[in-house]
Write a protein that holds these residues in place. Sequence first.
Motif, PDB file in Angstrom:
ATOM      1  N   VAL A  59       0.800  -1.017  -0.154  1.00 61.12           N
ATOM      2  CA  VAL A  59       0.056   0.143  -0.163  1.00 61.12           C
ATOM      3  C   VAL A  59       0.809   1.237  -0.067  1.00 61.12           C
ATOM      4  O   VAL A  59       2.055   1.439   0.619  1.00 61.12           O
ATOM      5  CB  VAL A  59      -0.837  -0.113   1.269  1.00 61.12           C
ATOM      6  N   ASN A  60       0.687   2.102  -0.869  1.00 58.59           N
ATOM      7  CA  ASN A  60       1.502   3.297  -0.946  1.00 58.59           C
ATOM      8  C   ASN A  60       1.134   4.189   0.379  1.00 58.59           C
ATOM      9  O   ASN A  60      -0.054   4.407   0.838  1.00 58.59           O
ATOM     10  CB  ASN A  60       1.025   4.100  -2.119  1.00 58.59           C
ATOM     11  N   PRO A  61       1.990   4.901   0.926  1.00 59.73           N
ATOM     12  CA  PRO A  61       1.933   5.687   2.357  1.00 59.73           C
ATOM     13  C   PRO A  61       1.022   6.892   1.627  1.00 59.73           C
ATOM     14  O   PRO A  61       0.929   7.383   0.641  1.00 59.73           O
ATOM     15  CB  PRO A  61       3.467   5.964   2.492  1.00 59.73           C
ATOM     16  N   HIS A 299       6.872  -3.708   5.288  1.00 63.20           N
ATOM     17  CA  HIS A 299       6.789  -2.677   4.641  1.00 63.20           C
ATOM     18  C   HIS A 299       7.361  -1.351   5.533  1.00 63.20           C
ATOM     19  O   HIS A 299       7.746  -0.553   4.750  1.00 63.20           O
ATOM     20  CB  HIS A 299       5.164  -2.330   4.695  1.00 63.20           C
ATOM     21  N   TRP A 332       2.195   3.672  11.761  1.00 57.87           N
ATOM     22  CA  TRP A 332       1.734   2.786  10.708  1.00 57.87           C
ATOM     23  C   TRP A 332       0.609   2.255  11.102  1.00 57.87           C
ATOM     24  O   TRP A 332       0.292   1.796  12.260  1.00 57.87           O
ATOM     25  CB  TRP A 332       2.740   1.709  10.364  1.00 57.87           C
ATOM     26  N   THR A 340      -2.253  -5.624   4.795  1.00 56.13           N
ATOM     27  CA  THR A 340      -1.769  -4.101   4.416  1.00 56.13           C
ATOM     28  C   THR A 340      -0.889  -3.727   5.616  1.00 56.13           C
ATOM     29  O   THR A 340      -1.275  -3.820   6.707  1.00 56.13           O
ATOM     30  CB  THR A 340      -2.735  -3.294   3.670  1.00 56.13           C
ATOM     31  N   PHE A 342       0.906   0.641   6.277  1.00 54.75           N
ATOM     32  CA  PHE A 342       1.065   2.106   5.442  1.00 54.75           C
ATOM     33  C   PHE A 342       1.430   3.017   6.601  1.00 54.75           C
ATOM     34  O   PHE A 342       0.743   3.110   7.747  1.00 54.75           O
ATOM     35  CB  PHE A 342       0.239   2.369   4.534  1.00 54.75           C
TER      36      PHE A 342
END
Length: 374
Positions: A59-61, A299, A332, A340, A342
Amino acid sequence: MKKSAIALTLLMVLTSIASGCTSPAANHSERPFGDMGGYTAPGQHRDAAGASDSDQKAVNPIDVQEPFHGVRLLDRDGTLVQEWPLDSLTAYQPVWDDDEDPGPGMLVYSSDGRLPSNLQQNGSISVLPQPKWTPPKVDFANDFGQIVQYADRIVRHEIYAVHGHLELYRVNTQSGAAYKLYEFARPVYGVAASPDNSRVALLVASDDTLGPDADLIVLDRSGNKLLHRPRVSYLSHSDGLLFIYPLAWNDNETVTVPVDGYKEGRTRGVLHIRLDRMEASYEPDPSLPAVARRILAQHAHIANETDIAHFAAASGSPSSLYAVQLFNHDVWLVDILKGTAFKAGVGYPLHWTKDARLWLAANRPELPVYYNGW
């Protein structure tokens, strides 16, 4: 003579009882009252982030605007719901208001001694009124510099407050009228209201030295003493420091208090005390699940136990959603069901609401974060 106490360490995050005032009910073992154990608040366990060979969904931050000082409310996907730019905040406390659903809101205390503000999920902010307190005989200040301590519930515009950490009041949040109910011989460490606000529970110092032990006292809304049980709660700290202890009602007959393990040889945890009979059950603090640690490690690229400072679990038994603070203050969001993780911001995760929104505090670097909740 004025006595004050300045905390040398951060107050432990207890305390995050899911959905208002409830604690996880799993693995509670009933035992005679007095067989008590130790404590670390849900959301405050430090644990190793194990490595993982399994592929997890990336997952993109979130695009986080930093620096920010104040309080944010985030959705479970990291979307900003509300934010309150506030300066000089140092203490935070969840509060349930019968006019606001779902809860909780957040009481925020400043370092300059002003009365706290009440933040609600609809974006509102209101400052609690300034009652006319009776001048105290002795003036105590707690570890974050405040002389007023509020309970965790507002019902029909009334909230309990302890002024000078000795005198209990019932305060009308609209008019500011304050009704003095009781004066204690020793300082109050914690205060919480019953679900219907008809009773109030307090943790009161067991010794004149302001040591780690606290008595549980329950009063009705008129100030009549209903119950007194000695030395039911204890958190390890130096004598003379007026720490605030998290305290909450699970239901109308169960109060949850923090306990350290230094007396009983247990880990830190909580004690669920039955008020209608002489029984109590001990529950150790939870750990961040191994699967959550594996997802986070992949991640966030962490591998050591010391990388994780604190976590807060959303409601659910077991929870599948966690907010994890690293020691660099990055926060996070980890979703076990989706696999997920992020980065959702920088700060300190306080509490999840009933509908899985996260209260997130962002203090100035020079100010400590005290959280009085579960």
